[in-house]
Design an enzyme around this catalytic site. Sequence first.
Site, PDB file in Angstrom:
ATOM      1  N   LYS A 223       0.428   5.329  -6.132  1.00 46.09           N
ATOM      2  CA  LYS A 223      -0.539   5.339  -7.243  1.00 46.09           C
ATOM      3  C   LYS A 223      -1.433   6.574  -7.178  1.00 46.09           C
ATOM      4  O   LYS A 223      -1.612   7.286  -8.154  1.00 46.09           O
ATOM      5  CB  LYS A 223      -1.360   4.035  -7.186  1.00 46.09           C
ATOM      6  CG  LYS A 223      -2.456   3.866  -8.210  1.00 46.09           C
ATOM      7  CD  LYS A 223      -3.796   4.436  -7.865  1.00 46.09           C
ATOM      8  CE  LYS A 223      -4.420   4.069  -6.567  1.00 46.09           C
ATOM      9  NZ  LYS A 223      -4.951   2.731  -6.474  1.00 46.09           N
TER      10      LYS A 223
ATOM     11  N   CYS B 194       0.822  -1.213   0.000  1.00 48.29           N
ATOM     12  CA  CYS B 194       0.000   0.000   0.000  1.00 48.29           C
ATOM     13  C   CYS B 194       0.853   1.259   0.000  1.00 48.29           C
ATOM     14  O   CYS B 194       0.676   2.144  -0.834  1.00 48.29           O
ATOM     15  CB  CYS B 194      -0.940  -0.005   1.200  1.00 48.29           C
ATOM     16  SG  CYS B 194      -1.813   1.551   1.403  1.00 48.29           S
TER      17      CYS B 194
ATOM     18  N   CYS C 266      -1.228   1.669  -3.302  1.00 47.27           N
ATOM     19  CA  CYS C 266      -2.250   2.715  -3.154  1.00 47.27           C
ATOM     20  C   CYS C 266      -1.686   4.130  -3.064  1.00 47.27           C
ATOM     21  O   CYS C 266      -2.170   5.034  -3.746  1.00 47.27           O
ATOM     22  CB  CYS C 266      -3.075   2.474  -1.888  1.00 47.27           C
ATOM     23  SG  CYS C 266      -3.408   0.751  -1.554  1.00 47.27           S
TER      24      CYS C 266
ATOM     25  N   GLU D 270      -6.194   1.593 -13.852  1.00 47.14           N
ATOM     26  CA  GLU D 270      -5.725   2.803 -13.166  1.00 47.14           C
ATOM     27  C   GLU D 270      -4.476   3.363 -13.855  1.00 47.14           C
ATOM     28  O   GLU D 270      -4.377   4.562 -14.106  1.00 47.14           O
ATOM     29  CB  GLU D 270      -5.419   2.496 -11.696  1.00 47.14           C
ATOM     30  CG  GLU D 270      -6.675   2.222 -10.890  1.00 47.14           C
ATOM     31  CD  GLU D 270      -6.415   1.950  -9.409  1.00 47.14           C
ATOM     32  OE1 GLU D 270      -7.358   2.082  -8.622  1.00 47.14           O
ATOM     33  OE2 GLU D 270      -5.276   1.588  -9.037  1.00 47.14           O
TER      34      GLU D 270
ATOM     35  N   TYR E 230      -8.065  -3.742 -11.767  1.00 52.45           N
ATOM     36  CA  TYR E 230      -7.841  -2.465 -11.089  1.00 52.45           C
ATOM     37  C   TYR E 230      -6.564  -1.790 -11.584  1.00 52.45           C
ATOM     38  O   TYR E 230      -6.547  -0.629 -11.962  1.00 52.45           O
ATOM     39  CB  TYR E 230      -7.599  -2.698  -9.594  1.00 52.45           C
ATOM     40  CG  TYR E 230      -8.744  -2.964  -8.670  1.00 52.45           C
ATOM     41  CD1 TYR E 230      -9.466  -4.148  -8.727  1.00 52.45           C
ATOM     42  CD2 TYR E 230      -9.062  -2.039  -7.678  1.00 52.45           C
ATOM     43  CE1 TYR E 230     -10.472  -4.400  -7.801  1.00 52.45           C
ATOM     44  CE2 TYR E 230     -10.061  -2.290  -6.753  1.00 52.45           C
ATOM     45  CZ  TYR E 230     -10.766  -3.470  -6.818  1.00 52.45           C
ATOM     46  OH  TYR E 230     -11.743  -3.715  -5.905  1.00 52.45           O
TER      47      TYR E 230
ATOM     48  N   GLU F 265     -26.185  14.546  -5.773  1.00 52.99           N
ATOM     49  CA  GLU F 265     -27.583  14.740  -5.381  1.00 52.99           C
ATOM     50  C   GLU F 265     -28.509  13.798  -6.163  1.00 52.99           C
ATOM     51  O   GLU F 265     -29.588  13.446  -5.708  1.00 52.99           O
ATOM     52  CB  GLU F 265     -28.025  16.195  -5.576  1.00 52.99           C
ATOM     53  CG  GLU F 265     -28.064  16.672  -7.004  1.00 52.99           C
ATOM     54  CD  GLU F 265     -28.477  18.146  -7.108  1.00 52.99           C
ATOM     55  OE1 GLU F 265     -29.582  18.476  -6.648  1.00 52.99           O
ATOM     56  OE2 GLU F 265     -27.699  18.949  -7.644  1.00 52.99           O
TER      57      GLU F 265
ATOM     58  N   HIS G 231     -27.448  20.695  -3.306  1.00 54.46           N
ATOM     59  CA  HIS G 231     -27.478  21.258  -4.648  1.00 54.46           C
ATOM     60  C   HIS G 231     -26.551  22.460  -4.783  1.00 54.46           C
ATOM     61  O   HIS G 231     -26.446  23.247  -3.838  1.00 54.46           O
ATOM     62  CB  HIS G 231     -28.931  21.704  -4.931  1.00 54.46           C
ATOM     63  CG  HIS G 231     -29.131  22.179  -6.321  1.00 54.46           C
ATOM     64  ND1 HIS G 231     -29.145  21.318  -7.397  1.00 54.46           N
ATOM     65  CD2 HIS G 231     -29.321  23.430  -6.822  1.00 54.46           C
ATOM     66  CE1 HIS G 231     -29.344  22.023  -8.499  1.00 54.46           C
ATOM     67  NE2 HIS G 231     -29.456  23.297  -8.179  1.00 54.46           N
TER      68      HIS G 231
END
Length: 453
Positions: free
Chosen positions: A51, A43, A48, A182, A178, A441, A436
Amino acid sequence: MDFDYDLFVIGGGSGGVRAARVAASEAGAKVALAEEDRYGGTCVIRGCVPKKLMVFASEYAELVEDARAFGWKIEPGSFDWRSFRDRLHGELDRLEGIYRNLLRNAGVETFDSRAKLADAHTVELADGTRKTAKHILLATGGWPVMPDIPGADLGITSNEVFHLDELPKKMLIVGGGYIACEFAGILNGLGVEVTQFYRGAQILRGFDDEARGLISDEMCQKGIDLHLGTNVLEMWRAEDGRITVKATNGSEQSYDQVMFATGRAPNTSGLGLEEAGVELGRKGEVVVDDYSQTAVPSIHAIGDVTDRANLTPVAIREGMAFVETVFKGNPTPVDHDLIPTAIFTQPEFGTIGLSEEAAAEQGEIEVYATSFKPMHQSFAGRADRVLMKLIVSRESRKVLGCHIVAPGAGEMIQLAGIAVKMGATKEDFDRTVAVHPTMSEEIVTMRSPTRTA
Ligand code: NDP
């Protein structure tokens, strides 16, 4: 029997470090940890974290163009890979230091060494020293696998991509998971001419089909040359030093780099596991029960080495549950149900729960979906679309799946994930007032189903 330690952890990644630290600081256990490489594991060191920093770096070219559309008088500049890379590694050094400090401050003794099992209560370090422990925790993670293709050794994996001396002009990425998707987005954003081969019919197998389709369309629109149903047949070094790749679609093309993102395998070889009685599965993963216990009662395993859900936050939870169970007398199984996750493709994908296809197999569902051009991108003149999608059980009214393809989808799904994990119904979503103007939303304003199944 007297042991040197209450707990010996093999592997200093996210899961191992958390378990060691919590066992020592919260349960007062005498803990040691061995790590042969750098602290922080996949990681922090080669996954992660670097990356995500590369994702940030890769987004500036578009941001500059957008800024111009918003009236800013600025000119696009050029990207200096080496200066970014050196800064990136400086940051990783800093984070590794933090991991080391966390362990030191918790009183965990560390060994910068490879370690393997000698028996159910004994670990042997690379120099032959043996240490005994009442409990041993395997947290050795995983490693990229290269396919068995002639010339594949000319390629790199995600481990090496953070260390390149220079960015390639033209690059092939192999895989549709993944990591492949990516990095296709990252490198494309940094100005590399990216070709991606995926052997199947659509990238990101296993995720919601509509989301996969949109991500794939958007990746192509941003300039990635994606070839589905295509794989590498063989590759070789050409006279000009580039790598020539012969593909299953009959093409022969040269690239400056080829990166394989064709899956990862658990790190279990050469650890003396089977000799000690630890059962391994078909992919070489350590087989564990709901409490992360292996076939040997004194040995537990967490994280990617167990090949359950190969995600950092899951490894951390498995580590915490292990400490609860073994050191705090509170048997805690790990809950692997409804894990929210983000894939940092461009556009980003945030997802939790069942895909439309998987949900339809389990019962009657309503699908609420909307795809639109978001305000920011639309104003900047981009064709980018986003997707907001809810899968609802007709019987229980519960939201079974939520899939978001949009800038910031990772941030959104973390919050939507709480509602889905709590068992929120479609009507609970409807009762929530929209914020909003935002993209998300739409998740509370979709009134009639797009379709039922
Ligand atoms: P994945 O298992 O996700 O994907 C591997 C890809 O390679 C698939 O598309 C697969 O195809 C393809 N493939 C496998 N073998 C071959 C072959 N011999 N030739 C050609 N293609 C092949 O692995 P990744 O390496 O992308 O990632 C590993 C894991 O790491 C992920 O599953 C995830 O758990 C974790 N991860 C999480 C991230 C996040 O949370 N954002 C980021 C990166 C990784 P097929 O579909 O046909 O099997």
